[in-house]
Write an enzyme that holds these catalytic residues in place. Structure first.
Site, short mmCIF file in Angstrom:
data_model
loop_
_atom_site.label_atom_id
_atom_site.label_comp_id
_atom_site.label_asym_id
_atom_site.label_seq_id
_atom_site.Cartn_x
_atom_site.Cartn_y
_atom_site.Cartn_z
N GLU A 183 0.86 -1.18 0.00
CA GLU A 183 0.00 0.00 0.00
C GLU A 183 0.89 1.23 0.00
OE1 GLU A 183 -2.15 2.58 3.48
OE2 GLU A 183 -2.22 0.40 3.64
N LYS B 9 -9.91 -2.95 8.25
CA LYS B 9 -8.63 -2.54 8.80
C LYS B 9 -8.87 -2.05 10.22
CE LYS B 9 -5.55 1.45 8.21
NZ LYS B 9 -5.16 2.53 7.26
#
Length: 218
Positions: free
Chosen positions: A46, A139
Site C-alpha cells: 500500500e 482494517k
C-alpha cells in the site's frame, strides 16, 4: 450479521498475510523501497497518499512491477484514501485496491468504481458500517488503541469479519495478532524504517525477511 463475502482482495490477504505500507518523504526512495520489497517476496503493498508525490510513486511502481488484481505478482494499493477524488486518482494511477483510515467518501467511491476496499474501523458500530458498505475486509485502526486483547474482544461478536490490524503493529506482535484471528497484518514504519525517506535498504531487506518468516508460508 450475514457471512462476509469472499473477494479477490480478501483471498489475497488471507494467503499473503502481510501488507507493507509505504509512506515516504522522498518519492524516488519510496519507489526503491517498493522494488526491494518486491525483490524480497512481499506481494501486497500500500502506498499511502500522505507520502510525498504518492500518486507518481503508485504510477511508476505499477508500471515497473506489472501489478494486477487477483493474479500472480505484486498487488499495489493506495492508502489514506479519504475522498472520492482520492479514490479516482488512485485508480487512474494504477492502484488495484484501496485502503482507508476510516469510513467516508473514499470508501463509497472506491466501491462504486469497482475497487476492493480495506476499510478502516475501530468501534463495533464502525465495523458494522464497513461491512454494510461492502468492504472486502476491515482494517482495525489504530490497532494500538486496544492491542491484541481488543481484537480478540471484537471477534466474539464478529467471528466472520476479516480483520487486518494496522497502526502500532510491530514485528514483535505480528504472531500474536495472527494467533488472535487477524487474517493479515499491515506494517508501516516497523517494516520500512527510514527506507522510503532515503534510508538503509539493507536493513529493510533484513526486516522484510524477518516479517515473512513471522507470517509463515504463502
Amino acid at each position: 450479521m450475514r457471512p462476509h463475502p469472499t473477494t479477490p482482495l480478501l483471498d489475497l490477504l488471507r494467503s499473503r498475510r502481510l501488507l507493507a505500507i509505504v509512506r515516504g518523504s522522498d518519492p524516488d526512495a519510496a519507489l526503491r523501497a517498493i522494488e526491494v520489497l518486491a525483490e524480497e517476496g512481499v506481494t501486497m503493498m500500500e502506498v499511502s497518499l500522505s507520502g510525498a508525490d504518492a500518486l507518481t510513486v503508485v504510477r511508476k511502481a505499477a508500471a515497473a512491477l506489472g501489478t494486477g488484481a487477483g493474479g500472480p505478482g505484486v498487488h499495489l494499493g493506495a492508502g489514506t484514501v479519504l475522498t472520492a477524488r482520492d479514490a479516482t486518482a488512485a485508480r487512474d494511477a494504477g492502484a488495484t485496491f484501496i485502503v482507508t483510515p476510516g469510513l467516508g467518501a473514499g470508501v463509497t467511491e472506491a466501491i462504486r468504481l469497482g475497487l476492493p476496499v480495506l476499510a478502516g474501523a475501530l468501534t463495533p458500530t464502525e465495523v458494522i458500517a464497513a461491512v454494510e458498505q461492502g468492504a472486502a475486509a476491515v482494517k482495525l485502526f489504530p490497532a494500538s488503541a486496544g492491542g491484541v486483547p481488543y481484537l480478540r474482544a471484537l471477534r466474539d461478536p464478529f467471528p466472520a469479519v476479516p480483520f487486518v490490524p494496522v497502526g502500532g503493529v510491530g514485528l514483535d506482535s505480528v504472531q500474536e495478532y495472527l494467533e488472535a484471528g487477524a487474517i493479515a497484518v499491515g506494517l508501516g514504519s516497523p517494516l520500512l524504517g527510514d527506507a522510503a525517506n532515503g534510508g538503509d535498504l539493507s536493513e529493510l531487506r533484513r526486516r522484510v525477511r524477518t516479517a515473512l518468516d513471522l507470517v509463515g508460508p504463502r
